[in-house]
Motif scaffolding. Structure first.
Motif, PDB file in Angstrom:
ATOM      1  N   ALA A 112       0.822  -1.208   0.000  1.00 46.99           N
ATOM      2  CA  ALA A 112       0.000   0.000   0.000  1.00 46.99           C
ATOM      3  C   ALA A 112       0.856   1.258   0.000  1.00 46.99           C
ATOM      4  O   ALA A 112       0.521   2.250  -0.649  1.00 46.99           O
ATOM      5  CB  ALA A 112      -0.933  -0.002   1.211  1.00 46.99           C
ATOM      6  N   ALA A 113       1.972   1.251   0.721  1.00 45.77           N
ATOM      7  CA  ALA A 113       2.838   2.436   0.759  1.00 45.77           C
ATOM      8  C   ALA A 113       3.415   2.729  -0.622  1.00 45.77           C
ATOM      9  O   ALA A 113       3.478   3.892  -1.049  1.00 45.77           O
ATOM     10  CB  ALA A 113       3.957   2.229   1.774  1.00 45.77           C
ATOM     11  N   ALA A 114       3.829   1.693  -1.339  1.00 48.25           N
ATOM     12  CA  ALA A 114       4.359   1.885  -2.688  1.00 48.25           C
ATOM     13  C   ALA A 114       3.260   2.354  -3.636  1.00 48.25           C
ATOM     14  O   ALA A 114       3.495   3.203  -4.508  1.00 48.25           O
ATOM     15  CB  ALA A 114       4.973   0.588  -3.202  1.00 48.25           C
ATOM     16  N   ALA A 115       2.046   1.808  -3.466  1.00 49.85           N
ATOM     17  CA  ALA A 115       0.923   2.252  -4.293  1.00 49.85           C
ATOM     18  C   ALA A 115       0.644   3.733  -4.054  1.00 49.85           C
ATOM     19  O   ALA A 115       0.375   4.495  -4.993  1.00 49.85           O
ATOM     20  CB  ALA A 115      -0.330   1.431  -3.969  1.00 49.85           C
ATOM     21  N   GLY A 116       0.724   4.151  -2.799  1.00 49.66           N
ATOM     22  CA  GLY A 116       0.541   5.563  -2.479  1.00 49.66           C
ATOM     23  C   GLY A 116       1.646   6.425  -3.057  1.00 49.66           C
ATOM     24  O   GLY A 116       1.400   7.548  -3.504  1.00 49.66           O
ATOM     25  N   ALA A 117       2.877   5.905  -3.058  1.00 52.80           N
ATOM     26  CA  ALA A 117       3.996   6.657  -3.620  1.00 52.80           C
ATOM     27  C   ALA A 117       3.833   6.851  -5.126  1.00 52.80           C
ATOM     28  O   ALA A 117       4.130   7.922  -5.667  1.00 52.80           O
ATOM     29  CB  ALA A 117       5.306   5.930  -3.327  1.00 52.80           C
ATOM     30  N   LEU A 118       3.336   5.815  -5.823  1.00 53.52           N
ATOM     31  CA  LEU A 118       3.079   5.957  -7.254  1.00 53.52           C
ATOM     32  C   LEU A 118       2.006   7.009  -7.513  1.00 53.52           C
ATOM     33  O   LEU A 118       2.135   7.842  -8.419  1.00 53.52           O
ATOM     34  CB  LEU A 118       2.631   4.618  -7.851  1.00 53.52           C
ATOM     35  CG  LEU A 118       3.724   3.588  -8.157  1.00 53.52           C
ATOM     36  CD1 LEU A 118       3.108   2.312  -8.716  1.00 53.52           C
ATOM     37  CD2 LEU A 118       4.726   4.161  -9.140  1.00 53.52           C
ATOM     38  N   GLY A 159      -2.118   2.869   6.246  1.00 54.67           N
ATOM     39  CA  GLY A 159      -2.757   1.608   5.876  1.00 54.67           C
ATOM     40  C   GLY A 159      -1.884   0.404   6.174  1.00 54.67           C
ATOM     41  O   GLY A 159      -2.363  -0.625   6.672  1.00 54.67           O
ATOM     42  N   ASP A 160      -0.579   0.513   5.873  1.00 54.15           N
ATOM     43  CA  ASP A 160       0.330  -0.595   6.154  1.00 54.15           C
ATOM     44  C   ASP A 160       0.518  -0.814   7.651  1.00 54.15           C
ATOM     45  O   ASP A 160       0.704  -1.949   8.114  1.00 54.15           O
ATOM     46  CB  ASP A 160       1.694  -0.321   5.506  1.00 54.15           C
ATOM     47  CG  ASP A 160       1.710  -0.641   4.017  1.00 54.15           C
ATOM     48  OD1 ASP A 160       0.800  -1.360   3.551  1.00 54.15           O
ATOM     49  OD2 ASP A 160       2.629  -0.156   3.321  1.00 54.15           O
ATOM     50  N   LEU A 161       0.455   0.261   8.446  1.00 57.15           N
ATOM     51  CA  LEU A 161       0.706   0.154   9.882  1.00 57.15           C
ATOM     52  C   LEU A 161      -0.511  -0.313  10.667  1.00 57.15           C
ATOM     53  O   LEU A 161      -0.424  -1.262  11.471  1.00 57.15           O
ATOM     54  CB  LEU A 161       1.188   1.510  10.424  1.00 57.15           C
ATOM     55  CG  LEU A 161       2.608   1.930  10.053  1.00 57.15           C
ATOM     56  CD1 LEU A 161       2.885   3.343  10.543  1.00 57.15           C
ATOM     57  CD2 LEU A 161       3.635   0.953  10.633  1.00 57.15           C
ATOM     58  N   ILE A 162      -1.656   0.349  10.467  1.00 60.23           N
ATOM     59  CA  ILE A 162      -2.833   0.034  11.293  1.00 60.23           C
ATOM     60  C   ILE A 162      -4.101  -0.241  10.486  1.00 60.23           C
ATOM     61  O   ILE A 162      -5.161  -0.450  11.064  1.00 60.23           O
ATOM     62  CB  ILE A 162      -3.115   1.174  12.307  1.00 60.23           C
ATOM     63  CG1 ILE A 162      -3.313   2.511  11.586  1.00 60.23           C
ATOM     64  CG2 ILE A 162      -1.984   1.282  13.303  1.00 60.23           C
ATOM     65  CD1 ILE A 162      -3.680   3.653  12.529  1.00 60.23           C
ATOM     66  N   GLY A 163      -3.997  -0.234   9.166  1.00 60.72           N
ATOM     67  CA  GLY A 163      -5.155  -0.593   8.348  1.00 60.72           C
ATOM     68  C   GLY A 163      -5.705   0.594   7.560  1.00 60.72           C
ATOM     69  O   GLY A 163      -5.669   1.740   8.012  1.00 60.72           O
ATOM     70  N   LEU A 164      -6.225   0.290   6.368  1.00 65.61           N
ATOM     71  CA  LEU A 164      -6.744   1.341   5.500  1.00 65.61           C
ATOM     72  C   LEU A 164      -7.975   2.037   6.079  1.00 65.61           C
ATOM     73  O   LEU A 164      -8.242   3.198   5.762  1.00 65.61           O
ATOM     74  CB  LEU A 164      -7.084   0.748   4.126  1.00 65.61           C
ATOM     75  CG  LEU A 164      -5.901   0.509   3.177  1.00 65.61           C
ATOM     76  CD1 LEU A 164      -6.366  -0.191   1.908  1.00 65.61           C
ATOM     77  CD2 LEU A 164      -5.198   1.813   2.840  1.00 65.61           C
ATOM     78  N   ARG A 165      -8.748   1.354   6.910  1.00 72.26           N
ATOM     79  CA  ARG A 165      -9.929   1.997   7.488  1.00 72.26           C
ATOM     80  C   ARG A 165      -9.540   3.235   8.287  1.00 72.26           C
ATOM     81  O   ARG A 165     -10.224   4.267   8.229  1.00 72.26           O
ATOM     82  CB  ARG A 165     -10.681   1.009   8.379  1.00 72.26           C
ATOM     83  CG  ARG A 165     -11.377  -0.112   7.623  1.00 72.26           C
ATOM     84  CD  ARG A 165     -12.234  -0.930   8.571  1.00 72.26           C
ATOM     85  NE  ARG A 165     -12.976  -1.973   7.871  1.00 72.26           N
ATOM     86  CZ  ARG A 165     -13.929  -2.705   8.430  1.00 72.26           C
ATOM     87  NH1 ARG A 165     -14.243  -2.527   9.700  1.00 72.26           N
ATOM     88  NH2 ARG A 165     -14.566  -3.621   7.734  1.00 72.26           N
ATOM     89  N   TRP A 166      -8.452   3.142   9.040  1.00 73.87           N
ATOM     90  CA  TRP A 166      -7.997   4.283   9.826  1.00 73.87           C
ATOM     91  C   TRP A 166      -7.484   5.399   8.920  1.00 73.87           C
ATOM     92  O   TRP A 166      -7.623   6.589   9.238  1.00 73.87           O
ATOM     93  CB  TRP A 166      -6.927   3.851  10.814  1.00 73.87           C
ATOM     94  CG  TRP A 166      -7.477   3.037  11.945  1.00 73.87           C
ATOM     95  CD1 TRP A 166      -7.363   1.689  12.115  1.00 73.87           C
ATOM     96  CD2 TRP A 166      -8.260   3.522  13.035  1.00 73.87           C
ATOM     97  NE1 TRP A 166      -8.016   1.288  13.250  1.00 73.87           N
ATOM     98  CE2 TRP A 166      -8.581   2.395  13.845  1.00 73.87           C
ATOM     99  CE3 TRP A 166      -8.723   4.778  13.414  1.00 73.87           C
ATOM    100  CZ2 TRP A 166      -9.342   2.497  15.001  1.00 73.87           C
ATOM    101  CZ3 TRP A 166      -9.476   4.892  14.572  1.00 73.87           C
ATOM    102  CH2 TRP A 166      -9.776   3.768  15.354  1.00 73.87           C
TER     103      TRP A 166
END
Length: 418
Positions: free
Chosen positions: A51-57, A364-371
């Motif tokens: 998710a972090a890489a997707a966000g970076a893109l 999202g990677d740390l505590i979940g995308l909902r947060w």
């Protein structure tokens, strides 16, 4: 067709400009840029990133938008609406085609960046063309209808994704073909609208910089755009990913929700009419509040197709309306230089998305995308309440900015409130 600053288009030609402009926005925003979020699940599987890489893109796409909109804002008055609009369509075509043939993550990233840049190129020339060639009384409606092309593009992308199923490359080839067709249409439908005191006498046009560079209302415009960008980044980048990963939805169900986001987003075109009825300030507060509430609803109920579909549809309508209001707000703050006003607002909107996308991916990677979605919703609600517009005309600006055109009173001006 070269327009001077004193000419206005007839009704039929205005319709052609409106439809072509909405289609260009659909190609650049709905297909080239925001379709990335629709394909994040398959990209993460195909190219093996988190998710972090997707966000970076996604952040790279938004950053390219920021650079492109600065260039388009400066160059539009010199080269005219048509030339820069055509460049936007060509950029969207190249970017989507690069994504379609990407053999690795590097080429995918380059394609995403180029595709994202097309949106920055598209908005200033269309706003400039409308402001310089459409009768004043119809400008708000035309501007917001063109802006609603984003929803049209997102709505088109969904069915194409469903029809191609796992053949995601075929979907992006289709996006490239549609972008190329719209680019050709733009050549014939968008007037040239070059700004120059010497227009018509053979002298070259100059790059025009607004004076003052930052009018009194511009800081509020900047903060509002920044927070709107941050608040919207969660859904645009991770909306479908959340439905699949946290909600367990099938590819078909999650894509249908995405289609609703775009289809109902077209309703956002009524933003210009709501401004006439409620005023810019009240309309802004309502639409951005709806955007925040719909974002948190997706986080609460990602397992329900009905709830998520309704929430994403409401988000789409609110986002299109809010970005349209940002467009109108910018043209009022910089009423003598509409391309500059739109450029500033949309530049900072993308900057907010640039900063928020990787941060939300990290959450999202740390505590979940909902947060991450809940955090984005909180930012949106704050932006709705703390940064609502209080528009006053730009110092030194007047109806002389477009000779022969009368200006409609600002619904939020002191004279109107009195």
């Amino acid at each position: 067709m070269r327009m001077t600053m004193t000419e206005t288009l007839d009704r039929r030609t205005v319709w052609g400009l409106t439809l072509a402009g909405a289609s260009l926005i659909a190609a650049c925003y709905g297909l080239a840029r925001f379709s990335y979020g629709l394909f994040v699940p398959v990209f993460r599987t195909e190219f093996d990133f988190g998710a972090a890489a997707a966000g970076a893109l996604a952040s790279g796409s938004y950053a390219a938008y920021c650079a492109a909109i600065i260039a388009a804002t400066l160059l539009t008055p010199r080269f005219g609406g048509r030339a820069i609009a055509v460049a936007a369509g060509a950029t969207a075509t190249i970017g989507t085609l690069a994504i379609a043939v990407a053999p690795n993550t590097l080429v995918l990233a380059l394609g995403v960046i180029v595709a994202g840049a097309s949106t920055g190129v598209a908005s200033p020339p269309l706003a400039h063309a409308v402001a310089r060639s459409v009768d004043t009384a119809r400008q708000s409606r035309v501007q917001t209808v063109i802006n609603a092309g984003t929803g049209l593009g997102v709505a088109i992308a969904g069915p194409i994704a469903l029809l191609t199923h796992d053949q995601w490359r075929a979907a992006w080839i289709a996006f490239a073909a549609l972008s190329a067709a719209v680019t050709l249409w733009t050549v014939f439908a968008v007037p040239r609208t070059v700004d120059s005191r010497e227009a018509g006498d053979g002298a070259p046009a100059r790059v025009l910089v607004p004076r003052p560079l930052f009018p009194a209302e511009s800081p509020r415009l900047v903060w509002a755009a920044l927070l709107l960008g941050a608040a919207s980044a969660a859904v645009w980048t991770f909306g479908r990913d959340l439905l699949v990963s946290a909600g367990g939805m099938s590819e078909t169900a999650s894509t249908i929700c995405w289609i609703l986001l775009g289809a109902l987003g077209i309703i956002g075109a009524i933003g210009g009419d709501l401004v006439g009825a409620l005023g810019l300030r009240a309309t802004w507060m309502i639409t951005v509040t709806v955007l925040a509430l719909s974002t948190v609803t997706v986080a609460i109920a990602p397992t329900s197709v009905a709830a998520a579909g309704i929430a994403l549809g409401a988000f789409g309508a609110a986002y299109i309306a809010a970005s349209g209001l940002l467009l109108l707000w910018g043209t009022r703050v910089y009423d003598a230089h509409p391309a500059a006003g739109v450029g500033l607002g949309f530049l900072v909107l993308a900057l907010g998305q640039t900063l928020a996308a990787p941060a939300l991916g990290g959450i999202g990677d740390l505590i979940g995308l909902r947060w991450a979605f809940a955090a984005a919703a909180g930012v949106g609600l704050f932006g709705a309440l703390a940064c609502a517009p209080r528009v006053t005309p730009s110092p030194g600006a007047s109806s002389a900015a477009r000779p022969g055109a009368s200006r409609t009173p600002d619904p939020e001006s002191p004279a109107r409130r009195a």
